[in-house]
Write an enzyme that holds these catalytic residues in place. Structure first.
Site, mmCIF file in Angstrom:
data_model
loop_
_atom_site.group_PDB
_atom_site.id
_atom_site.type_symbol
_atom_site.label_atom_id
_atom_site.label_comp_id
_atom_site.label_asym_id
_atom_site.label_seq_id
_atom_site.Cartn_x
_atom_site.Cartn_y
_atom_site.Cartn_z
ATOM 1 N N ASP A 15 17.588 -98.712 53.035
ATOM 2 C CA ASP A 15 16.687 -98.031 52.093
ATOM 3 C C ASP A 15 16.565 -96.544 52.388
ATOM 4 O O ASP A 15 15.459 -96.006 52.504
ATOM 5 C CB ASP A 15 15.300 -98.677 52.108
ATOM 6 C CG ASP A 15 15.341 -100.186 52.014
ATOM 7 O OD1 ASP A 15 16.236 -100.705 51.338
ATOM 8 O OD2 ASP A 15 14.483 -100.852 52.622
ATOM 9 N N GLU A 23 13.734 -101.487 41.313
ATOM 10 C CA GLU A 23 12.806 -101.076 42.374
ATOM 11 C C GLU A 23 13.251 -99.725 42.925
ATOM 12 O O GLU A 23 14.150 -99.086 42.405
ATOM 13 C CB GLU A 23 12.789 -102.139 43.483
ATOM 14 C CG GLU A 23 14.151 -102.420 44.079
ATOM 15 C CD GLU A 23 14.168 -103.607 45.032
ATOM 16 O OE1 GLU A 23 13.110 -103.960 45.567
ATOM 17 O OE2 GLU A 23 15.254 -104.184 45.241
#
Length: 530
Positions: free
Chosen positions: A13, A191
Site C-alpha cells: 500500500d 478503495e
C-alpha cells in the site's frame, strides 16, 4: 536499473511524496508495532527505513486487534512546512462489519515526535488528505457498506460503496457536505483513494480488484474536486490481471509522484509468486514497486505502454544488492525488528548486557501480550539463526526461533521442558482456521544446559530447522511447509494480507514471566537452488 521491488518483503500500500530532492514512502504495518514504515530515498532506486511514527499509546494501541487488523493503507503528504500522515486502525475486519477508525498526525521532521492524532471518522478505510492550491484540505476515504446485496453503488461489489470527499481542517475537523465522488469501475472493490492536481484537472487514483491477482491501479479525472469523475480510457493504469506468466503479479494500490525534472513515477503494490503444488504463492508477501509513467492527452500511462509494470526500470542509478544482516550482540533493538500490537514493549523485552531479554507472556495466538520480536522475510530463500539461553521449568514455557505469519500460520523451534528435562520441540500451525490446532511433528529432543543456536533454512515452499549445542549442527525434525507462512497459504488473499516474519519468541502460559536471553541473530539471503 531500478530493480523491483524497491521495498521487498511485506511493504504494501505504498504512499509516496516528494519534498525537494527527497522522496518518502509510507507503507502499511497492520498489527505490527510501531505502526507505519517510512522509507527515504534521493534516487528512487535505494531506500532506507527512517521512521515508524506511530510509536506510543496516544497514537496507536492495537491490543485486541485481530490478525490482519491494525494499520491499513497510510497516506503521507507534505504541506505547510510539515508532514501529514493519515492512517486507519482496523479493530474488526471479518463478516459484514468493519470497525475502522481514521486519524491524522503531523510532524515537522520525518523522524521526529509526531503529534497526538486528530480523530477524523470511521465510515470506511484507506483515507488520504489532499492539500489544494487554495490552502483547503480535503479528506477522502472509501465507504464501507454492511447492508448486503443490491444496496451499494458499485454492482461489482456492494461492500465498497464509493469514495467519500469532505473538507477537513485541524481546527474545525470535518465540515460541509459529504460527497460520494466515485463509484468505481466494473473491476470492483474500489478503495485506496488518492487525489492530485495537474493542468487544472483533479485526478483520483484508486485501487481495485482486491489485494490479489486481479488488483489494479485505476485513474479518473474531473475539472471540479467534487466531480463528476470520468474513467481513464483504459480504466486502469497498472494491472497484471490476465498475465499469469509476468514476473510481477498482484499489481495495484499506488500513488503518483513527479520528480524535480518533471518525469512521472508511480508506486504500486506487487508480489513475486512462486509455485506450490502448481498454485502461485508470494513467499515475500505484498511489496512495493515503482514504474516510470508519461502523460498523453492529460492521461497517465506506463512509459513502455500497456498495463504490465516492469521488473526493471532504466535509471541512472542501480538498485544495490541486498546484504545479510548479523547481530552478534544487542546494544539496542535493530531497526528491522518489530513486535505485535502493544505500545508497552517494556513488558515484552529489554536490552541487557548485550542480550535481548524476552519476558515470556501469552501464547503464540494472543492478540494482547505476545513476546515475539521479528523481522520481515524479504527473500524467497534465506537462512536465519539465533543463539539463546533459557531454563524452562514447565512444558508451558518456551523460547526459540519462529517463522510467523499469524496465529494460524507459523512454525517454531522452542526450548522447553518435558519430564524435568530441558529439550527442543517443534510447534506448527498449518493454517487450521479458525480452530488453531497445533501440530507437534517430533518427540522432544533432550539438550544440555547452556546456550543453544537455532537455525532455519527457508527455500521457497519448504523450510528446515537445525540446532547446535556446541557439537555441530543437526536437523531438528522434518521439513516444514513454508508455503503456509504466506497470504495464499493462510486464509486467502482477502482474509490474510500481512506478511511473513522470522524472529525470536518467548511464551509462558503459567503466568510466571520466565525470561529468555537471546545473544545473537542473523539473516542471510540465499538462492532458491542452494
Amino acid at each position: 536499473m531500478i530493480r523491483n521491488p524497491i521495498l521487498p518483503g511485506f511493504n504494501p500500500d505504498p504512499s509516496i511524496c516528494r519534498v525537494g530532492e527527497d522522496y518518502y514512502i509510507a507503507t502499511s504495518t497492520f498489527e505490527w508495532y510501531p505502526g507505519v514504515q517510512i522509507h527515504h530515498s534521493r534516487d528512487l532506486a535505494n531506500w532506507t527505513l527512517v521512521a515508524r511514527p506511530l510509536n506510543r499509546a496516544a497514537l496507536l494501541d492495537m491490543r485486541g486487534n485481530p490478525d490482519s487488523g491494525g494499520i491499513w493503507a497510510p497516506c503521507l503528504s507534505h504541506a505547510d512546512g510539515k508532514f501529514w500522515l493519515v492512517y486507519t486502525d482496523v479493530k474488526r475486519l471479518e463478516g459484514a462489519w468493519k470497525d475502522a477508525h481514521n486519524y491524522i498526525t503531523t510532524c515537522e521532521t520525518i523522524d521526529g515526535d509526531w503529534s497526538d492524532p486528530w480523530y477524523v471518522n470511521s465510515s470506511g478505510f484507506d483515507p488520504s488528505l489532499f492539500h489544494d492550491d487554495d490552502g483547503r484540505k480535503w479528506f477522502v476515504n472509501m465507504q464501507w457498506n454492511h447492508r448486503g446485496p443490491g444496496s451499494g453503488v458499485n454492482p461489482a461489489n456492494d461492500r465498497f460503496d464509493g469514495i467519500l470527499l469532505q473538507e477537513w481542517s485541524p481546527d474545525g475537523g470535518l465540515t460541509g457536505l459529504v460527497t460520494n465522488i466515485y463509484s468505481g469501475t466494473d473491476r470492483g472493490l474500489t478503495e485506496a483513494p488518492h487525489l492530485f492536481k495537474r493542468n487544472g484537472w483533479y485526478y483520483l487514483t484508486t485501487a481495485e480488484g482486491g489485494t490479489g491477482y486481479d488488483h489494479a491501479v485505476t485513474l479518473a479525472r474531473s475539472r471540479a474536486i467534487t466531480g463528476p469523475y470520468e474513467d481513464h480510457p483504459d480504466k486502469h493504469v497498472i494491472t497484471t490481471k490476465g498475465a499469469p506468466d509476468h514476473p510481477v503479479q498482484r499489481a495495484g494500490h499506488g500513488q503518483y509522484v513527479e520528480a524535480p525534472d518533471g518525469t512521472g513515477w508511480h508506486t504500486y503494490l506487487m508480489g513475486r509468486p512462486l509455485l506450490h503444488d502448481g498454485k502461485p504463492f508470494c513467499a515475500t508477501g505484498r511489496e512495493t514497486g515503482i514504474a516510470r509513467v508519461v502523460w498523453r492527452d492529460d492521461w497517465l500511462y506506463l512509459e513502455g505502454g500497456g498495463l504490465l509494470p516492469p521488473l526493471e526500470v532504466p535509471h541512472p542509478v542501480a538498485t544495490a544488492p541486498r546484504q545479510a544482516t548479523k547481530h552478534d550482540r544487542f546494544d539496542a533493538l535493530p531497526p528491522e525488528f518489530q513486535w505485535l500490537r502493544t505500545p508497552q514493549p517494556d513488558r515484552l523485552f529489554r536490552i541487557e548486557d548485550g542480550a535481548l531479554v524476552l519476558t515470556g507472556r501469552e501464547s503464540i495466538g494472543s492478540w494482547f501480550d505476545q513476546s515475539l520480536v521479528a523481522r520481515r522475510q524479504e527473500d524467497a530463500a534465506y537462512d536465519a539463526h539465533t543463539t539463546l539461553n533459557f531454563a524452562p521449568q514447565s512444558y508451558q514455557q518456551g523460547a526459540g526461533l519462529i517463522t510467523y505469519y499469524n496465529r494460524h500460520n507459523f512454525h517454531g523451534a522452542f526450548l522447553t521442558q518435558e519430564g524435568r528435562q530441558r529439550c527442543l520441540t517443534l510447534i506448527s500451525c498449518n493454517g487450521d482456521w479458525p480452530a488453531g490446532q497445533l501440530d507437534h511433528p517430533i518427540a522432544p529432543v533432550p539438550v544440555p544446559d547452556g546456550p543453544i543456536t537455532l537455525w532455519v533454512a527457508v527455500r521457497g515452499a519448504t523450510q528446515q530447522f537445525y540446532w547446535d549445542a556446541g557439537n555441530g549442527a543437526e536437523p531438528l525434525g522434518p521439513a516444514r511447509g513454508a508455503f503456509h507462512v504466506s497470504d495464499e497459504g493462510a486464509q486467502g488473499e482477502h482474509a490474510s494480507f500481512t506478511g511473513a516474519f522470522v524472529g525470536m519468541m518467548a511464551y509462558d502460559v503459567t503466568g510466571q514471566s520466565a525470561e529468555a536471553r537471546f545473544s545473537a541473530f542473523g539473516y542471510a539471503p540465499r538462492e532458491l537452488d542452494d
